[in-house]
Design a protein around this motif. Structure first.
Motif, PDB file in Angstrom:
ATOM      1  N   PHE A 110      16.859   4.238  -1.735  1.00  0.00           N
ATOM      2  CA  PHE A 110      17.003   5.208  -2.806  1.00  0.00           C
ATOM      3  C   PHE A 110      17.422   6.547  -2.222  1.00  0.00           C
ATOM      4  N   GLU A 111      18.290   7.246  -2.956  1.00  0.00           N
ATOM      5  CA  GLU A 111      18.738   8.576  -2.558  1.00  0.00           C
ATOM      6  C   GLU A 111      18.580   9.491  -3.764  1.00  0.00           C
ATOM      7  N   LYS A 170      20.611  13.345  -9.169  1.00  0.00           N
ATOM      8  CA  LYS A 170      21.404  12.118  -9.076  1.00  0.00           C
ATOM      9  C   LYS A 170      20.586  11.133  -8.260  1.00  0.00           C
ATOM     10  N   VAL A 171      20.275  10.000  -8.852  1.00  0.00           N
ATOM     11  CA  VAL A 171      19.479   8.971  -8.193  1.00  0.00           C
ATOM     12  C   VAL A 171      20.397   7.786  -7.904  1.00  0.00           C
ATOM     13  N   SER A 172      20.426   7.369  -6.640  1.00  0.00           N
ATOM     14  CA  SER A 172      21.228   6.212  -6.247  1.00  0.00           C
ATOM     15  C   SER A 172      20.307   5.138  -5.698  1.00  0.00           C
ATOM     16  N   GLU A 188      25.923  -0.287  -4.827  1.00  0.00           N
ATOM     17  CA  GLU A 188      25.246   0.968  -5.143  1.00  0.00           C
ATOM     18  C   GLU A 188      25.443   1.306  -6.612  1.00  0.00           C
ATOM     19  N   SER A 228      24.269   4.526  -9.534  1.00  0.00           N
ATOM     20  CA  SER A 228      23.761   5.894  -9.634  1.00  0.00           C
ATOM     21  C   SER A 228      23.509   6.255 -11.081  1.00  0.00           C
ATOM     22  N   ALA A 276      16.604   3.292 -11.622  1.00  0.00           N
ATOM     23  CA  ALA A 276      17.696   2.949 -10.712  1.00  0.00           C
ATOM     24  C   ALA A 276      17.608   1.489 -10.275  1.00  0.00           C
TER      25      ALA A 276
END
Length: 59
Positions: A9-10, A19-21, A30, A32, A48
């Motif tokens: 998770f980013e 912004k969640v990836s 991936e 987002s 996500a």
């Protein structure tokens, strides 16, 4: 997606949003999404992850 597959998770703050990836470690797929900054992190991850699972099910 297999149950034991790692997901990364980013979280990137963008003003009032984040912004969640979510990235599948085994496939590199991936997804987002943007959520309000006030959203709890566990809920961000859950959203996500569900989006990633839906995306992987399409393949």
């Amino acid at each position: 997606m297999m149950a034991d597959t790692a997901v990364y998770f980013e979280f990137v703050p963008l003003g009032a949003q984040v912004k969640v990836s979510a990235i599948c470690a085994s496939t590199g797929v991936e997804v987002s999404l943007l959520v309000p900054k006030t959203t709890p992190q566990t809920y961000m991850q859950d959203l996500a992850l569900r989006k990633l699972r839906r995306r992987l099910a399409q393949d």
